[in-house]
Write a protein that holds these residues in place. Structure first.
Motif, short mmCIF file in Angstrom:
data_model
loop_
_atom_site.label_atom_id
_atom_site.label_comp_id
_atom_site.label_asym_id
_atom_site.label_seq_id
_atom_site.Cartn_x
_atom_site.Cartn_y
_atom_site.Cartn_z
N ILE A 148 0.86 -1.18 0.00
CA ILE A 148 0.00 0.00 0.00
C ILE A 148 0.89 1.23 0.00
O ILE A 148 1.77 1.36 0.86
N GLY A 149 0.69 2.10 -0.97
CA GLY A 149 1.48 3.32 -1.05
C GLY A 149 1.36 4.14 0.22
O GLY A 149 0.28 4.26 0.79
N GLY A 150 2.49 4.67 0.67
CA GLY A 150 2.50 5.51 1.86
C GLY A 150 2.61 4.73 3.16
O GLY A 150 2.65 5.32 4.24
N ASP A 151 2.66 3.40 3.09
CA ASP A 151 2.73 2.58 4.30
C ASP A 151 4.02 2.83 5.08
O ASP A 151 5.07 3.08 4.50
N ASN A 152 3.91 2.70 6.38
CA ASN A 152 5.09 2.68 7.24
C ASN A 152 5.01 1.42 8.10
O ASN A 152 4.02 0.67 8.03
N THR A 153 6.01 1.15 8.87
CA THR A 153 6.05 -0.09 9.64
C THR A 153 4.88 -0.20 10.60
O THR A 153 4.35 -1.30 10.81
N GLY A 154 4.46 0.89 11.18
CA GLY A 154 3.31 0.86 12.10
C GLY A 154 2.03 0.41 11.40
O GLY A 154 1.25 -0.34 11.98
N ASN A 155 1.83 0.87 10.18
CA ASN A 155 0.65 0.45 9.41
C ASN A 155 0.66 -1.05 9.17
O ASN A 155 -0.36 -1.73 9.31
N VAL A 156 1.82 -1.59 8.79
CA VAL A 156 1.93 -3.02 8.51
C VAL A 156 1.68 -3.82 9.79
O VAL A 156 0.94 -4.81 9.78
N LEU A 157 2.27 -3.39 10.89
CA LEU A 157 2.06 -4.09 12.16
C LEU A 157 0.58 -4.10 12.54
O LEU A 157 0.05 -5.12 12.99
N TRP A 158 -0.10 -3.01 12.33
CA TRP A 158 -1.52 -2.92 12.65
C TRP A 158 -2.31 -3.92 11.81
O TRP A 158 -3.16 -4.65 12.31
N ARG A 159 -2.01 -4.00 10.50
CA ARG A 159 -2.73 -4.93 9.62
C ARG A 159 -2.43 -6.38 9.95
O ARG A 159 -3.27 -7.25 9.78
N LEU A 160 -1.22 -6.66 10.41
CA LEU A 160 -0.88 -8.04 10.76
C LEU A 160 -1.67 -8.56 11.96
O LEU A 160 -1.77 -9.76 12.16
N HIS A 161 -2.25 -7.66 12.72
CA HIS A 161 -3.08 -8.07 13.86
C HIS A 161 -4.52 -8.39 13.45
O HIS A 161 -5.28 -8.91 14.26
#
Length: 168
Positions: free
Chosen positions: A20-33
């Motif tokens: 996803i454009g503009g993603d940062n590590t926090g966004n990815v961690l949130w989605r992995l939950h």
């Protein structure tokens, strides 16, 4: 990555693209939950994350590394059998001596330590995107950050041999 390049390069693997454009590590961690993520069963994962932590979150290399390390740990926990192709953050900025480029170099040295040779394989494809003088052309990254179609094709070609190895 354009659909054409994606399908041509990775379609045989029934690969999903969750970038996803503009993603940062926090966004990815949130989605992995998200509980739906546990329903997936990937054999291999290609991960490129971190550059937006610099630009959008104003983080230093050590902070970005902590986020990448957390994402890798979460992926390993969620998908213990999957192999991760951990991409170095791609070079940014027109010139090799720019502060942004130096931050990426510093970060990638830290990220390389996550390679365990078995479940996490680190690869730095950055040299594929820079000219001999270290500059990045707008034909590869139109704004010296975002890949063009030509840049995506270069990246896909660079990754494909490693993806093939991980899928064996």
């Amino acid at each position: 990555m354009s659909r054409d390049i994606w399908v041509a390069s990775f379609g045989a693997y029934k690969a999903g693209n969750f970038g996803i454009g503009g993603d940062n590590t926090g966004n990815v961690l949130w989605r992995l939950h998200d509980k739906r993520m546990a329903k997936l069963s990937p054999k291999a994962i290609v991960l490129l994350i971190g550059v937006n932590n610099f630009g959008l979150c104003d983080e230093k290399p050590e902070q970005v590394f902590a986020g990448i390390k957390a994402v890798v740990a979460a992926l390993r926990k969620l998908y213990p059998e999957a192999r991760i192709l951990l991409n170095a953050v791609l070079p940014t900025g027109e010139l090799a001596k720019s502060e942004g480029r130096q931050n990426v170099v510093t970060l990638n040295k830290m990220v390389a330590t996550l390679d365990d040779g078995r479940h996490v394989v680190f690869r730095d494809y950055g040299a594929s995107f820079v000219r001999p003088d270290g500059s990045i052309g707008t034909d590869i990254m139109g704004d010296h950050l975002h890949l063009t179609q030509k840049g995506y094709a270069i990246w896909a070609d660079a990754m494909l041999p490693d993806v093939k190895k991980l899928m064996k």
